[in-house]
Write a protein that holds these residues in place. Structure first.
Motif, PDB file in Angstrom:
ATOM      1  N   ARG A   1       0.775  -0.217  -4.120  1.00  0.00           N
ATOM      2  CA  ARG A   1      -0.042  -0.948  -3.145  1.00  0.00           C
ATOM      3  C   ARG A   1       0.653  -2.245  -2.779  1.00  0.00           C
ATOM      4  O   ARG A   1       1.047  -3.028  -3.645  1.00  0.00           O
TER       5      ARG A   1
ATOM      6  N   GLN B   1      -0.149  -5.207   0.152  1.00  0.00           N
ATOM      7  CA  GLN B   1      -1.036  -5.664   1.219  1.00  0.00           C
ATOM      8  C   GLN B   1      -1.974  -4.524   1.622  1.00  0.00           C
ATOM      9  O   GLN B   1      -2.722  -4.030   0.782  1.00  0.00           O
ATOM     10  N   ASP B   2      -1.938  -4.069   2.874  1.00  0.00           N
ATOM     11  CA  ASP B   2      -2.872  -3.024   3.292  1.00  0.00           C
ATOM     12  C   ASP B   2      -2.245  -1.630   3.257  1.00  0.00           C
ATOM     13  O   ASP B   2      -2.803  -0.686   3.807  1.00  0.00           O
TER      14      ASP B   2
ATOM     15  N   GLY C   1     -11.269  -1.712   0.217  1.00  0.00           N
ATOM     16  CA  GLY C   1     -10.730  -1.755   1.566  1.00  0.00           C
ATOM     17  C   GLY C   1     -10.271  -0.409   2.095  1.00  0.00           C
ATOM     18  O   GLY C   1     -10.225   0.590   1.377  1.00  0.00           O
ATOM     19  N   ASP C   2      -9.933  -0.413   3.359  1.00  0.00           N
ATOM     20  CA  ASP C   2      -9.455   0.787   4.042  1.00  0.00           C
ATOM     21  C   ASP C   2      -7.945   0.694   4.188  1.00  0.00           C
ATOM     22  O   ASP C   2      -7.421   0.298   5.225  1.00  0.00           O
ATOM     23  N   LEU C   3      -7.242   1.047   3.129  1.00  0.00           N
ATOM     24  CA  LEU C   3      -5.798   0.923   3.110  1.00  0.00           C
ATOM     25  C   LEU C   3      -5.143   2.009   3.951  1.00  0.00           C
ATOM     26  O   LEU C   3      -5.661   3.118   4.082  1.00  0.00           O
ATOM     27  N   ARG C   4      -3.988   1.684   4.501  1.00  0.00           N
ATOM     28  CA  ARG C   4      -3.172   2.704   5.158  1.00  0.00           C
ATOM     29  C   ARG C   4      -2.496   3.543   4.086  1.00  0.00           C
ATOM     30  O   ARG C   4      -1.926   3.008   3.136  1.00  0.00           O
TER      31      ARG C   4
ATOM     32  N   THR D   1      -5.646   7.157   6.243  1.00  0.00           N
ATOM     33  CA  THR D   1      -6.244   5.929   5.738  1.00  0.00           C
ATOM     34  C   THR D   1      -7.115   6.298   4.548  1.00  0.00           C
ATOM     35  O   THR D   1      -7.577   7.432   4.409  1.00  0.00           O
TER      36      THR D   1
END
Length: 205
Positions: free
Chosen positions: A132, A134-135, A173-176, A186
């Motif tokens: 992981r 950031q996003d 969160g909605d991670l890529r 996602t």
């Protein structure tokens, strides 16, 4: 943060170049075959310096290009989970890798100003990890778009895979999602529509 995708048709694997644009530090994730020319060209074109190799697990279709990269850059470190290290199986021959740095669950590896967090996600192999930053979530062969990795190979476990998918589903969160094979997704899309992740979380269909 910048992410470049390199598709490797010989092994049907997604390879990624992750870079911190502020410092120019870059890492290649899962070079499954010789991608040295592509990686070095992208680094040159963008003013980056390749600092390391990140491996989500030790299967041949994710590590096959490491030796070529290290011939070009002999001091290049390779990060791998100990669960997949020093293995000499034909499909998972990590014993020949050089300058290996072992990382474990919860480790944070700096890449310039970026922080890359290691999440241990066994199930496909004992040493499978997701990364992981950031996003972005690089999921190797743990989580695919609508699927999950095989659990019938050496070191695989369906029970461990379910626990790993549950862990990913519970991330904030909605991670890529950047998997090791096929298309991107996602995390929210996988929470809603991935049969295996829904089974892992008890959500059903």
């Amino acid at each position: 943060m910048d992410i470049k995708h390199i598709y490797i048709p010989s092994v049907y694997t997604n390879c990624f170049l992750l870079a911190d644009e502020s410092s120019g530090a870059a890492a290649v994730i899962d070079p499954g075959d010789d991608v040295t020319d592509s990686v070095l060209r992208l680094c040159t074109d963008n003013g980056w310096q390749l600092r390391c190799v990140f491996l989500t697990h030790g299967h041949f279709d994710h590590i096959g290009g490491v030796s070529a990269l290290q011939r070009a850059l002999p001091d290049l470190p390779v990060y791998l989970h100990p669960g997949d290290a020093n293995c000499s199986l034909p499909m998972q021959n990590t014993a020949g890798l050089h300058n290996v740095k072992l990382w474990r669950d919860g480790d944070v590896v700096p890449l310039g100003a970026l922080q890359v967090e290691v999440l241990s996600t066994p199930g496909h192999t004992k040493g499978s990890v997701c990364l992981r930053c950031q996003d972005a979530l690089f999921t190797g062969d743990t989580l695919f778009a609508g699927e999950c990795g095989r659990t019938d190979l050496h070191g695989g476990s369906y029970e461990e895979m379910m626990a790993s998918l549950k862990r990913l589903a519970e991330l904030e969160g909605d991670l890529r999602v950047f998997p090791g094979h096929e298309g991107f997704s996602t995390l929210e899309q996988e929470r809603r529509g991935n049969y295996y992740m829904r089974q892992a979380t008890g959500a059903g269909l």
